[in-house]
Scaffold this active site. Structure first.
Site, PDB file in Angstrom:
ATOM      1  N   GLU A   4       0.805  -1.224   0.000  1.00  0.00           N
ATOM      2  CA  GLU A   4       0.000   0.000   0.000  1.00  0.00           C
ATOM      3  C   GLU A   4       0.839   1.276   0.000  1.00  0.00           C
ATOM      4  O   GLU A   4       0.317   2.355  -0.257  1.00  0.00           O
ATOM      5  CB  GLU A   4      -0.966   0.003   1.191  1.00  0.00           C
ATOM      6  CG  GLU A   4      -0.275   0.085   2.528  1.00  0.00           C
ATOM      7  CD  GLU A   4      -1.203  -0.230   3.692  1.00  0.00           C
ATOM      8  OE1 GLU A   4      -2.270  -0.813   3.465  1.00  0.00           O
ATOM      9  OE2 GLU A   4      -0.831   0.097   4.819  1.00  0.00           O
ATOM     10  N   SER A   5       2.135   1.175   0.262  1.00  0.00           N
ATOM     11  CA  SER A   5       2.999   2.348   0.203  1.00  0.00           C
ATOM     12  C   SER A   5       3.189   2.837  -1.229  1.00  0.00           C
ATOM     13  O   SER A   5       3.833   3.860  -1.444  1.00  0.00           O
ATOM     14  CB  SER A   5       4.352   2.026   0.833  1.00  0.00           C
ATOM     15  OG  SER A   5       4.899   0.861   0.244  1.00  0.00           O
TER      16      SER A   5
END
Lengths: 259, 270
Positions: free
Chosen positions: A52-53
């Site tokens: 998700e980064s």
């Protein structure tokens, strides 16, 4: 030939085997990340791992401690902004499998990562939803992996952070656009899947050496078993050695980091 | 147009008690130096906004800077709890803390809507989640074209947006590389923006599509080498994962926490 392995290794190897080669997988940190990378290093070299980064198609040499370690960015095909990650790649329908852990799961695969006790007067405040509420709904399907105990497999959790099939098993019917939901739960004792018709999790495969009583004892509701329950295949020597090397590399790297 | 300022002057000029402030950076480039300066200046009653409060908000909350927190994941990544945040929520120490809790997708959308000058963000989110039951700012909106019900939340437009980056040039243009998080969105949606940087260089030497913030969207540029430590700055230093693990024991105990802040923040020059 029978290899010697721990229940945790059994869980990780079984979870890894669930991921098909070539699948696009949105990876949660911790156990899902360990399993997804083991899959990439064994039977699924073309699995696409997304964190998700914003890191897309990443191939970390060591397991990241956080969801945004430099290792993920340095070994990624590309890194996009966090709004782009959630809007285009996840909500846009590019993710085959969302791979999640949780503090608690209930009989309908709902996940609680928010709170134990009342929300306004928490007994234990957990970290919260993070990416999971939308990973759970926008991925085409969801795999869940966590250790099996009465503390983690609970009846009627205090909070549903990320939906499985809802508290009545029917929540997904309300939505026009939503993924299939949890299709598989992998623990250190067994594999569960939602029962057709009710969406209640039932045991479909038991790990070698584990008894039905152990599973019943470790589950916070009256767990049921499929009519035909398989025995999960043992980890191979190759899977175990790759997993152990990965974990040793990871431990050495994190012990030395920050210099 | 960006002015080059000291960290002390940038914080004292732009951050006022009661402001809504976002110090962003998704695991990477977390503006620790700026957060420590806010602690030193004893700012109070702030509404702190951050997707992942991380150690920096644990420290600011523990020192009583915040009355409200808007967030989406409040843990110590890969380690466990943020104990100062938990102590505030579970025991009101050092005082009570109001929270507005979202998912990452919702906050990322809200920052983007803020940058786009919109009053709200619309996303396909929170389906089946109970977060809308405890957060009155999560509402729904019906698509006028398809009838699909979608989640709506207010955009995020903060009083002061603070980010850390690798480089600024001598005009104050800023280059951000690696995991870029929501930094651009925070700055463009903020009334005032402070950017701390690892170094000031003659030429950013960037690729055409790099994430560059022009000097004219920034109020203050501050040179703060290692200003993201113990998080990291891609190309400069790695994340100190060992410190993130050590923080667990420090933050678990109020006295140990106060002693650490005293030695590492209050008695350190900004």
């Amino acid at each position: 030939m029978t290899a010697t392995y721990t229940p945790s290794e059994m869980m990780t190897v079984t979870a890894a085997r669930s991921l098909p080669n070539g699948a696009v997988c949105f990876v949660g940190i911790g156990l899902p990340s360990e399993a997804a990378n083991l899959a990439r290093l064994t039977h699924a070299p073309d699995v696409v791992l997304i964190y998700e980064s914003g890191t897309i198609q990443t191939k970390p040499n060591v397991l990241p401690l956080s969801i945004g370690d430099g290792e993920l960015c340095e070994t990624a095909l590309t890194t996009v902004s966090v709004p782009e990650m959630f809007r285009y790649w996840l909500q846009g329908g590019k993710v085959d499998v969302g791979f999640l852990g949780a503090a608690q799961v209930d009989r309908f695969g709902n996940l609680n990562t928010t709170v134990i006790g009342p929300y306004d007067a928490p007994k234990t405040r957990l970290p919260g939803g993070g990416g999971a509420p939308e990973i759970a709904t926008s991925s085409k399907e969801v795999f869940i992996t966590l250790k099996h105990s009465k503390r983690t497999f609970v009846d009627n959790p205090d909070f549903v952070t990320s939906v499985g099939y809802g508290r009545d098993g029917k929540a997904r019917e309300k939505y026009k656009v939503i993924g299939k939901g949890p299709t598989r739960v992998i623990t250190d004792l067994c594999i569960m899947a939602p029962e057709e018709g009710t969406n209640e999790l039932i045991v479909t495969s038991i790990h070698p050496g584990v008894s039905r009583e152990q599973i019943i004892e470790a589950t916070g509701w009256a767990i049921r078993f499929a009519d035909s329950v398989a025995e999960t295949a043992e980890p191979s020597e190759q899977e175990l050695s790759i997993l152990r090397e990965l974990k040793a590399r990871t431990a050495a790297f994190h012990a030395a980091s920050g210099a | 147009m960006a002015k080059f300022m000291s960290l002390h002057d940038a914080i004292s000029t732009y951050v006022k008690d009661g402001d809504t402030v976002a110090l962003e950076g998704f695991t990477h480039l977390i503006p620790f130096a700026a957060g420590h300066e806010i602690i030193r200046q004893q700012k109070k009653d702030l509404t702190l906004v951050r997707m992942t409060p991380d150690l920096i908000y644990d420290q600011m909350i523990g020192m009583g800077c915040a009355s409200k927190l808007i967030f989406s994941w409040g843990g110590n990544p890969g380690v466990g709890s943020l104990h100062r945040l938990r102590d505030a929520l579970e025991h009101n120490w050092p005082h009570s803390l109001e929270t507005i809790e979202h998912s990452h997708a919702a906050m990322a959308n809200a920052y983007e809507a803020g940058a786009a000058g919109l009053p709200l963000a619309v996303l396909r989110g929170y389906q089946g989640s109970e977060l809308p039951k405890i957060n009155p700012y999560i509402r729904s909106i019906t698509c006028p074209f398809t009838g699909e019900e979608l989640a709506a939340i207010p955009s995020i437009r903060v009083d002061v947006g603070i980010v850390h980056a690798q480089k600024a040039d001598r005009q104050g243009n800023v280059l951000i590389e690696g995991i870029v998080g929501v930094q651009k969105e925070v700055v463009l949606g903020a009334k005032h923006a402070i950017v701390t940087v690892e170094e000031i260089v003659d030429d950013l030497n960037n690729h055409p599509n790099a994430t560059v913030l022009p000097a004219w969207v920034i109020d203050a540029v501050v040179e703060a080498p290692r200003g993201a430590y113990p998080s990291y700055a891609y190309g400069y230093y790695e994340r100190d994962n060992s410190f993130y693990k050590e923080w667990d024991a420090i933050a678990r105990d109020r006295e140990a926490f106060l002693a650490w802040i005293n030695d590492n923040v209050l008695n350190v020059q900004g």
